[in-house]
Motif scaffolding. Structure first.
Motif, short mmCIF file in Angstrom:
data_model
loop_
_atom_site.label_atom_id
_atom_site.label_comp_id
_atom_site.label_asym_id
_atom_site.label_seq_id
_atom_site.Cartn_x
_atom_site.Cartn_y
_atom_site.Cartn_z
N GLY A 64 0.99 -1.25 -0.04
CA GLY A 64 -0.07 0.04 -0.10
C GLY A 64 0.75 1.31 -0.08
O GLY A 64 0.35 2.54 -0.65
N TYR A 65 2.11 0.99 0.43
CA TYR A 65 2.80 2.29 0.75
C TYR A 65 3.28 2.66 -0.96
O TYR A 65 4.15 3.84 -0.87
N TYR A 66 3.56 1.70 -1.70
CA TYR A 66 4.01 1.91 -2.91
C TYR A 66 3.09 2.46 -3.75
O TYR A 66 1.82 2.05 -3.80
N PRO A 67 3.34 3.60 -4.70
CA PRO A 67 2.22 4.34 -5.44
C PRO A 67 1.70 3.35 -6.31
O PRO A 67 2.16 2.28 -6.99
N PRO A 124 7.91 -4.34 -3.53
CA PRO A 124 6.81 -3.40 -3.13
C PRO A 124 5.84 -3.08 -4.39
O PRO A 124 4.55 -2.86 -4.29
N GLN A 125 6.39 -3.09 -5.47
CA GLN A 125 5.41 -2.49 -6.61
C GLN A 125 4.85 -3.97 -7.33
O GLN A 125 4.13 -3.91 -8.29
N PHE A 126 5.09 -5.16 -6.74
CA PHE A 126 4.43 -6.33 -7.41
C PHE A 126 3.38 -7.02 -6.29
O PHE A 126 2.65 -7.67 -6.70
N GLY A 127 3.75 -6.81 -4.92
CA GLY A 127 2.84 -7.38 -4.09
C GLY A 127 3.11 -7.04 -2.66
O GLY A 127 3.74 -5.95 -2.43
N SER A 128 2.99 -7.66 -1.64
CA SER A 128 3.14 -7.44 -0.26
C SER A 128 3.90 -8.66 0.38
O SER A 128 3.92 -9.72 -0.05
N ALA A 129 4.42 -8.49 1.47
CA ALA A 129 5.27 -9.52 2.25
C ALA A 129 4.28 -10.61 2.49
O ALA A 129 4.89 -11.68 2.59
N LYS A 130 3.05 -10.32 2.99
CA LYS A 130 2.00 -11.16 3.00
C LYS A 130 1.20 -11.11 1.71
O LYS A 130 0.28 -10.07 1.69
N ASP A 131 1.42 -11.74 0.63
CA ASP A 131 0.72 -11.68 -0.57
C ASP A 131 -0.71 -11.65 -0.24
O ASP A 131 -1.16 -12.62 0.44
N PRO A 132 -1.60 -11.37 -1.15
CA PRO A 132 -3.14 -11.64 -0.91
C PRO A 132 -3.44 -13.18 -1.07
O PRO A 132 -4.40 -13.58 -0.40
N ILE A 133 -2.67 -13.96 -1.76
CA ILE A 133 -2.88 -15.39 -1.83
C ILE A 133 -2.43 -15.90 -0.46
O ILE A 133 -3.05 -16.91 0.22
#
Length: 550
Positions: A362-365, A423-432
């Motif tokens: 979320g912090y990445y544009p 950060p521009q591709f996902g999160s450390a805890k990906d939605p999956i």
């Protein structure tokens, strides 16, 4: 050995080219009724919309190019009108000359696909489907004529109907969409289609659900919801039916779905005749029962399987998950496996999970929200299906779940998948991974959940609804009669809770889980409203749909 293939698009041409790669000596003849073969029918709506500007890009091969590279005898403008399985003969009509001939085969592949449900006309209003190159040629000719086409009506809110609506708007047409059912994109559950329907309306599409055409008078289309349209063009995307006339006249068996029945090698009830494509039954991966899935990917793969079998290579089809995706303006909807609607109709036990993560950190544009739904067998933790609606990142998440289902990875095990992260591709805890965490919490009993459509009955039975969002969020919109106690104040305000069961909710479910854990450990019977306020709000629109504005 001579193989005759009837139909020269996805399944038929995949079979032909694969068979040539396996057997240089095979005699392969392809008959195609239309003027084109091996064209990209999934790209047709985007040529209408001007996204694809070069028509030749849709024509992947021609009879000449197929002959040069594969030594295939491809005959366009030839219709096979009958099959004699006993003599292994087909009767063929060359449409340009009406010349009739009979041709012998050793093996035959039916790849005739599906057809529009009916050849419907609406007075003098030009009406077309979006299935062939000839269709889009006729549509683009109308769009480019001198007096112009200013408005269009699309019949059907499925994948093709939505793509048609988007591309007609892109061409500057005022576009209406009529859907017989209560919501668009019926393979998805109703609450998942709400943001998509709102998105269509926001882009100027006049959406009419639970609506059919009553009558057409003098170019005016009267709809069953009491409104009327005066379109210059109608696109019929109301669905397809298997083309089975040839199969029936040949005495081939049809299955319970109405499609041609085949085994795992695509062999019909006649050992020398195979069938592939949209007119053929597939095996449902969950139930093992016959199903109809009209997707180009399956047609291509099954054509390849058939060629392997004919060439003596041991190969069978994999059961179908029904994976599908569609883009509408800048929103994407995708699904795999069964829907909640299907599972409940079948009486199957299930566990439902809704989440609303961002496409990347979320912090990445540029992070975009998405709504995810996972359907799980509560006994085995097996993934039964999934649906995702959002922007970027929907495609890769639905593909991950499709792979997980194929590999037998359980819902809880999604939490352990090591997925690429920046950060521009996902999160450390990906939605999956987040879906996996929720699934594991439910599996282990660390939390319990309630669905949006179960809330009313639970409250009628005496449960109290606690909104654990901030006071500002509560003021901006809340579920009627919910009591607002922010999660950060919950421990200090336990004495405000009435006796009896409690339902907690936040915006998307995460703070609700925390609140449910707090309350449970204080001896309170608490469940979390799955998917939070956002899922409930979508469900509320399903119960009270938005009014169409004409």
């Amino acid at each position: 050995m001579r193989t005759i293939i009837i139909g020269g698009v996805a399944g038929g041409m995949s079979a032909a080219t694969r068979l040539r790669r396996l057997d240089e000596s095979a005699e392969i003849t392809v008959y195609e009724r239309g003027p084109h073969v091996s064209y990209a029918n999934c790209g047709l709506p985007y040529y209408v919309g001007g996204i694809i500007t070069d028509r030749s890009q849709l024509l992947l091969q021609t009879p000449d190019s197929l002959h040069r590279r594969f030594r295939l005898d491809v005959r366009t403008g030839h219709e096979v009108v009958s099959i004699d399985p006993d003599l292994k003969l087909v009767t063929v009509v060359e449409l340009a000359t009406s010349t009739t001939s009979t041709e012998h085969y050793d093996t035959l592949i039916l790849a005739v696909g599906a057809a529009a449900r009916g050849e419907v006309t609406f007075g003098d209003i030009p009406t077309h489907t979006l299935r062939t190159v000839s269709d889009v040629d006729a549509i683009t000719a109308l769009l480019e004529r001198d007096n112009g086409i200013r408005s269009a009506l699309v019949i059907g809110g499925g994948f093709i109907g939505l793509e048609a609506a988007e591309n007609l708007v892109s061409r500057g047409l005022h576009t209406s969409l009529v859907q017989r059912g209560p919501h668009i994109l019926t393979p998805l559950d109703p609450e998942m289609t709400v943001p998509l329907e709102s998105h269509l309306r926001a882009h100027g599409v006049d959406v009419h659900t639970s609506t059919v055409i009553d009558r057409v008078d003098g170019g005016i289309v009267h709809l069953s919801d009491g409104t009327s349209q005066q379109p210059d063009l109608i696109i019929d995307a109301s669905g397809v039916r298997p083309q089975t006339t040839l199969a029936l006249t040949a005495g081939l068996r049809l299955g319970p779905t109405g499609g041609i029945a085949v085994d795992a090698e695509n062999r019909t009830s006649d050992a020398n005749i195979f069938a592939v494509g949209d007119g053929v039954e597939k095996q449902d991966a969950r139930t093992g029962e016959p199903t109809l899935v009209t997707m180009a990917g399956l047609a291509n793969r099954h054509g390849r399987t058939t060629a392997d079998v004919i060439a003596g290579v041991a190969e069978t089809n994999a059961p179908s998950l029904g994976t599908a995706i569609v883009g509408v303006f800048d929103m994407v909807a995708a699904k795999v496996g069964a829907s909640e609607t299907e599972l409940r109709a079948a009486g199957a036990p299930l566990r439902v999970i809704h989440t609303h993560p961002a496409s990347h950190a979320g912090y990445y544009p540029g992070a975009e929200g998405m709504s995810m739904k996972l359907l799980v067998d509560p006994e085995s933790d097996r993934i039964l299906g999934a649906q995702i609606v959002g922007g970027s990142g929907v495609d890769k998440r639905i593909d991950i779940i499709a792979v997980a289902m194929t590999a037998g990875i359980t819902a809880s095990a999604l939490a352990k998948l090591e997925l690429a992260y920046a950060p521009q591709f996902g999160s450390a805890k990906d939605p999956i991974n987040q879906l996996g965490y929720v699934a594991d919490n439910l599996r282990t009993g660390a939390t319990r959940s309630l669905q949006w459509h179960e809330l009313e009955a639970a409250r009628t039975s005496g449960a109290t609804l606690i909104d654990v969002r901030s006071a500002g969020e509560y003021a901006a919109g809340s579920i009627p009669a919910a009591v607002n106690i922010p999660v950060d104040e919950l421990r200090e305000r336990l004495d405000e809770l009435p006796a009896g069961p409690v339902i907690v909710h936040c915006q998307v479910g995460q703070r609700g889980h925390t609140a449910a854990r707090i309350l449970t450990q204080h001896g309170i019977d608490a469940v979390n409203l799955d998917g939070g306020f956002r899922t409930w709000a979508a469900g509320a629109q399903v119960r009270e749909p938005a009014v169409n504005v004409v």
